[in-house]
Write an enzyme that holds these catalytic residues in place. Structure first.
Site, PDB file in Angstrom:
ATOM      1  CD  GLU A   1      -9.984   4.148  -1.144  1.00 22.92           C
ATOM      2  OE1 GLU A   1     -10.879   4.610  -0.411  1.00 22.92           O
ATOM      3  OE2 GLU A   1      -8.879   3.780  -0.717  1.00 22.92           O
TER       4      GLU A   1
ATOM      5  CG  HIS B   1      -4.383   2.315  -2.075  1.00 27.96           C
ATOM      6  ND1 HIS B   1      -4.331   3.027  -0.894  1.00 27.96           N
ATOM      7  CD2 HIS B   1      -5.685   2.342  -2.470  1.00 27.96           C
ATOM      8  CE1 HIS B   1      -5.555   3.452  -0.574  1.00 27.96           C
ATOM      9  NE2 HIS B   1      -6.395   3.056  -1.529  1.00 27.96           N
TER      10      HIS B   1
ATOM     11  CG  ASP C   1      -2.309   0.625   0.846  1.00 33.11           C
ATOM     12  OD1 ASP C   1      -2.306   1.808   0.455  1.00 33.11           O
ATOM     13  OD2 ASP C   1      -3.339  -0.057   0.924  1.00 33.11           O
TER      14      ASP C   1
HETATM   15  C1  TNX Z   1     -10.753   1.974   2.047  1.00 26.55           C
HETATM   16  S1  TNX Z   1     -11.534  -0.874   1.295  1.00 26.55           S
HETATM   17  C2  TNX Z   1      -9.665   1.285   1.547  1.00 26.55           C
HETATM   18  C3  TNX Z   1      -8.471   1.077   2.383  1.00 26.55           C
HETATM   19  C4  TNX Z   1      -8.615   1.730   3.727  1.00 26.55           C
HETATM   20  C5  TNX Z   1     -10.009   1.492   4.243  1.00 26.55           C
HETATM   21  C6  TNX Z   1     -10.261   1.985   5.609  1.00 26.55           C
HETATM   22  C7  TNX Z   1     -10.546  -0.457   0.201  1.00 26.55           C
HETATM   23  C8  TNX Z   1     -10.585  -1.249  -0.967  1.00 26.55           C
HETATM   24  N1  TNX Z   1      -9.739   0.627   0.355  1.00 26.55           N
HETATM   25  O1  TNX Z   1      -7.323   1.517   1.702  1.00 26.55           O
HETATM   26  O2  TNX Z   1      -7.670   1.196   4.597  1.00 26.55           O
HETATM   27  O3  TNX Z   1     -10.938   2.121   3.371  1.00 26.55           O
HETATM   28  O4  TNX Z   1     -11.516   1.562   6.082  1.00 26.55           O
END
Ligand code: TNX
Length: 534
Positions: free
Chosen positions: A331, A268, A197
């Site tokens: 994301e 990420h 990440d």
């Molecule tokens: C969203 S769930 C993210 C993570 C974070 C999390 C915290 C997801 C696919 N991505 O990178 O740690 O929320 O709840």
């Protein structure tokens, strides 16, 4: 007279029914078996008990059971290779035949002089032994009495998962094993290992040593709530060597747990880009993330990035024997792509109308790379945006809509919607709980989850492989806190993915869990006491 006998009979009957119910209530079995018929009496396990297996494919499971008895109770039943000696009590593991066997299915019959386990696969034997282990007295010594009963059992879903984020915080190999063991004790079978990440790259890749030399270390971390924007300057990091990973994979396989490694892309990815900035669109140097959240710096959809990721995924594929590699996909901020003339050129050449299509282009390339290695990709539900890659499985986290859409397109799905399956959320009143990311997901809420959405047809619903609990660790600074957040919610989810829908009953689960707690105490698991109202 007739009236008297009737009353007497009713009294006897109700006493009998009462005692059966008490017995059933008193069993700390989680998940509850599909069918469990109580009988009277006990079987006693001691050094004099013999274990006999009529099929060598089950040997590993017996070794596991023997080790468990030895290390927890200092009891060593004798493993007899031929038939059990006459007139002595024994545990026999037989090859069992079932109609339409389901992976993991087993039968467990406990009589006063013998225990018979039947399964057609080793996983079934393993699960029968997990049930037997849960029936053992928590504080027994020398001889362990287990109640006579007959269990028929099999899981509802094939993906009974737990995730652990080892990037935001790093956890020792010993803890990773403990976590897997915890899962396996509830018959969960997929460990989703979040290895990369923005805040740290945690897997040794021989071709690219800087991924861990640089990417595994950050200069400091966020302190306290996100809104405070405070940081310490304590260097933080760690990674797993390939040898350590092989050892964990082997350990997991002994516990019938498959590991799904996650290598995040195209977003990420800051830790990877700190090590190799040439794989971003700007090529600008950057540092491993100290801040939680989402970063604009992402992998560039260029040929040399795909070559790099191909090499990385080759090593990943050879370390993990399971079918799936999780490639993230969540994301992805498009800021850098929008600024990049190179990306605009690809958009133009392919006639893409928006940047989601470019994201889909990226994932489709990766899907092909992974498929050639004999594996399949699974990704977060954003991989649906801009068009789903062929053969891709989807993990539905932003609600259930992604999962529904993927199933309707004939793709396999794992359900992990934030509101029910995010164990980084608060589980009790935030005023009395350690700092967490937010949300509010109580034990009861987890238990109320139904993984198969009503809106799917019978055929579409077959694509729901199961569900998973996610443990993101931004605010979990050590393994005790992971245990606190994961337990007992993990136990609730384990029951959801195992038992038939109509057998779900929160009150009954809670009663069993309250008894099962003694075992957690004995094992020193730091579960959330707040889940029990104290
Ligand atoms: C969203 S769930 C993210 C993570 C974070 C999390 C915290 C997801 C696919 N991505 O990178 O740690 O929320 O709840």
């Amino acid at each position: 007279m007739i009236r008297y006998s009737f009353i007497l009979l009713s009294l006897i009957l109700s006493a009998f029914i009462g005692s059966t119910q008490t017995l059933q209530k008193n069993l700390a079995l989680i998940p509850i078996p599909v069918e469990c018929k109580m009988a009277s009496g006990n079987f006693t396990i001691s050094n004099a008990t013999q274990i006999f297996i009529s099929n060598p494919i089950f040997e590993k499971e017996i070794v596991y059971f023997q080790n468990y008895l030895k290390s927890n109770y200092q009891i060593s039943p004798l493993w007899v290779k031929k038939a059990p000696i006459k007139n002595s009590s024994y545990i026999e593991v037989r090859f069992g035949v079932f109609k339409d066997t389901i992976e993991g299915q087993y039968r467990l019959n406990i009589n006063s002089n013998k225990i018979i386990i039947e399964a057609s696969e080793a996983s079934g034997v393993f699960y029968a032994l997990q049930s037997l282990i849960q029936l053992l007295p928590v504080n027994g010594k020398v001889s362990l009495a287990v109640p006579c009963l007959a269990i028929e059992d099999f899981p509802r879903y094939k993906w009974r998962g737990m995730h652990l984020d080892c990037s935001r915080h790093f956890f020792s190999t010993a803890f990773v094993k403990k976590y897997i063991e915890m899962m396996a004790s509830y018959k969960m079978n997929v460990f989703h290992w979040h290895l990369t990440d923005d805040q740290g790259w945690r897997i040794e890749i021989k071709h690219y040593p800087m991924l861990t030399e640089v990417g595994a270390w950050r200069k400091g971390s966020m302190v306290g709530p996100y809104a405070d924007q405070k940081f310490d300057s304590i260097p933080y990091g760690g990674f797993y060597t390939q040898e350590e990973i092989k050892d964990i994979v082997e350990y997991a396989s002994m516990l019938h747990v498959t590991i799904v490694p996650e290598i995040e892309m195209p977003g990420h990815a800051l830790a990877a880009l700190a090590a190799y900035p040439e794989f971003s669109c700007s090529g600008n140097p950057c540092e491993v993330g100290m801040k939680w959240g989402v970063e604009t710096n992402v992998f560039c959809p260029a040929e040399h990035t795909f070559t790099f990721l191909d090499d990385v995924l080759s090593e990943v594929a050879s370390l993990f024997p399971g079918k799936y590699i999780h490639i993230g996909g969540d994301e992805v901020l498009k800021d850098e792509w929008e600024k990049s003339p190179f990306c605009q050129q690809i958009m133009q050449n392919n006639g893409f109308k928006n940047y989601n299509e470019l994201q889909s282009f990226f994932i489709k390339r990766i899907e092909y790379i992974v498929r050639i290695k004999g594996k399949s990709i699974i990704g977060w539900d954003e991989i649906l945006d801009g068009g789903l890659a062929p053969n891709a499985a989807v993990m539905s986290w932003r609600g259930i809509e992604g999962g529904i859409a993927a199933a309707k397109q004939n793709h396999d799905v794992v359900m992990t919607p934030g509101a029910f399956c995010y164990f980084d959320h608060y589980q009790a009143d935030p005023k009395t709980e350690p700092l967490a990311i937010g949300g509010f997901t109580t034990l009861e809420k987890v238990y109320s989850y139904e993984p198969t959405p009503d809106s799917l047809s019978v055929e579409e619903a077959k694509h729901i492989m199961g569900a998973q609990g996610n443990v993101w660790t931004e605010y979990m600074y050590n393994s005790d806190q992971v245990e606190y957040m994961a337990m007992p919610r993990m136990a609730a989810l384990a029951e959801i993915v195992w038992v038939p829908k109509e057998k779900k009953n929160y009150q009954n689960f809670y009663q069993r869990l309250s008894l099962h707690r003694k075992l957690l105490d004995r094992k020193g698991i730091k579960y959330a006491k707040s889940a029990f109202g104290k």
